[in-house]
Write a protein that holds these residues in place. Sequence first.
Motif, PDB file in Angstrom:
ATOM      1  N   PRO A 153       0.967  -1.290  -0.024  1.00 41.36           N
ATOM      2  CA  PRO A 153       0.099   0.035   0.050  1.00 41.36           C
ATOM      3  C   PRO A 153       0.764   1.020  -0.094  1.00 41.36           C
ATOM      4  O   PRO A 153       2.044   1.155   0.581  1.00 41.36           O
ATOM      5  N   ALA A 154       0.317   2.222  -0.502  1.00 37.18           N
ATOM      6  CA  ALA A 154       1.065   3.595  -0.646  1.00 37.18           C
ATOM      7  C   ALA A 154       1.205   4.349   0.642  1.00 37.18           C
ATOM      8  O   ALA A 154       0.052   4.035   1.357  1.00 37.18           O
ATOM      9  N   PRO A 155       2.248   4.778   0.927  1.00 31.19           N
ATOM     10  CA  PRO A 155       2.165   5.484   2.261  1.00 31.19           C
ATOM     11  C   PRO A 155       0.982   6.561   2.506  1.00 31.19           C
ATOM     12  O   PRO A 155       0.593   7.241   1.419  1.00 31.19           O
ATOM     13  N   LEU A 156       0.460   6.823   3.748  1.00 26.18           N
ATOM     14  CA  LEU A 156      -0.365   7.899   3.778  1.00 26.18           C
ATOM     15  C   LEU A 156       0.158   9.209   3.641  1.00 26.18           C
ATOM     16  O   LEU A 156       1.264   9.476   3.802  1.00 26.18           O
ATOM     17  N   HIS A 157      -0.778  10.170   3.473  1.00 24.84           N
ATOM     18  CA  HIS A 157      -0.543  11.458   3.302  1.00 24.84           C
ATOM     19  C   HIS A 157      -0.024  12.070   4.746  1.00 24.84           C
ATOM     20  O   HIS A 157      -0.477  11.548   5.793  1.00 24.84           O
TER      21      HIS A 157
ATOM     22  N   ASP B  31       4.633   4.448   9.940  1.00 25.12           N
ATOM     23  CA  ASP B  31       5.911   3.980  10.262  1.00 25.12           C
ATOM     24  C   ASP B  31       7.076   5.094   9.411  1.00 25.12           C
ATOM     25  O   ASP B  31       8.205   4.739   9.566  1.00 25.12           O
ATOM     26  N   LEU B  32       6.657   5.931   8.875  1.00 28.94           N
ATOM     27  CA  LEU B  32       7.572   7.001   8.232  1.00 28.94           C
ATOM     28  C   LEU B  32       7.559   8.091   9.020  1.00 28.94           C
ATOM     29  O   LEU B  32       6.499   8.642   9.472  1.00 28.94           O
ATOM     30  N   PRO B  33       8.829   8.873   8.987  1.00 32.89           N
ATOM     31  CA  PRO B  33       8.837  10.152   9.677  1.00 32.89           C
ATOM     32  C   PRO B  33       8.416  11.185   8.709  1.00 32.89           C
ATOM     33  O   PRO B  33       8.080  10.959   7.512  1.00 32.89           O
ATOM     34  N   VAL B  34       8.059  12.175   9.510  1.00 33.78           N
ATOM     35  CA  VAL B  34       7.374  13.443   8.731  1.00 33.78           C
ATOM     36  C   VAL B  34       8.297  14.548   8.996  1.00 33.78           C
ATOM     37  O   VAL B  34       8.810  14.782  10.426  1.00 33.78           O
TER      38      VAL B  34
ATOM     39  N   ASN C 204       6.123  13.934   3.643  1.00 29.78           N
ATOM     40  CA  ASN C 204       6.631  12.435   3.845  1.00 29.78           C
ATOM     41  C   ASN C 204       6.975  12.358   2.507  1.00 29.78           C
ATOM     42  O   ASN C 204       7.123  12.862   1.453  1.00 29.78           O
ATOM     43  N   THR C 205       7.325  10.996   2.232  1.00 31.72           N
ATOM     44  CA  THR C 205       7.626  10.293   1.034  1.00 31.72           C
ATOM     45  C   THR C 205       6.639  10.258   0.061  1.00 31.72           C
ATOM     46  O   THR C 205       6.869  10.216  -1.104  1.00 31.72           O
ATOM     47  N   ARG C 206       5.170  10.650   0.634  1.00 31.31           N
ATOM     48  CA  ARG C 206       4.127  10.372  -0.403  1.00 31.31           C
ATOM     49  C   ARG C 206       3.795  11.998  -0.824  1.00 31.31           C
ATOM     50  O   ARG C 206       3.419  12.015  -2.104  1.00 31.31           O
TER      51      ARG C 206
END
Length: 200
Positions: free
Chosen positions: A67-71, A106-109, A168-170
């Motif tokens: 799944p794509a990372p969330l906004h 799980d991803l930093p912002v 983030n990455t998204r």
Amino acid sequence: MSGVGPVEPGEGTRAQDASPPPRPRREALARPYGRRRGAVLATLLAAAVLAGGGHLYATRPRPAPPPAPLHPTQVTVIHYLKPQATGRGTASRSFVFDVEMIVESDLPVTVTRISQPYAGLSVISSPRTPFRTKAGSPRKITITMQVAECGKVPRNVGLPFLDVTLRNTRAIQTHSFILGPRYAQDLSRALEVACSNDFR
């Protein structure tokens, strides 16, 4: 000679056989052809198995992509904590307060900008932007609002908010965080103190 019976060949003579010479046996002829036929059939069977396997491999169901990372605005929460102490050591035209930021993914912002909607106020954050917030770890941010021009700040603040730009990455997004009634009361009180002469 007397009697009835088959004529026997005489001495030095040979009876002639009218039947054709014997044919080679079928099995003897079939051996070379049988070997070739077996090799051809084995090759055809191997080709069919390879073709069937290739078709199954090509048409196998593909695993679902991750799944794509969330906004970033979908995974970031900001809470108003409290105003800082005011008094002799603080500037009369500033309002200092703390917020807590939590990233629920799980991803930093990364926080690239913090602002607010009133033209008469400037905003400084500590840590200074841009800064990164780890996933799952609350981060305390101290914000200082400095009154630059009292004529451009509201007398009674209804639902003040902070505009926070997140990345983030998204995606990169700006979101208006409403910090609640306690923040509105504290900000209104600070603006009243800072601009009391101008509001009369």
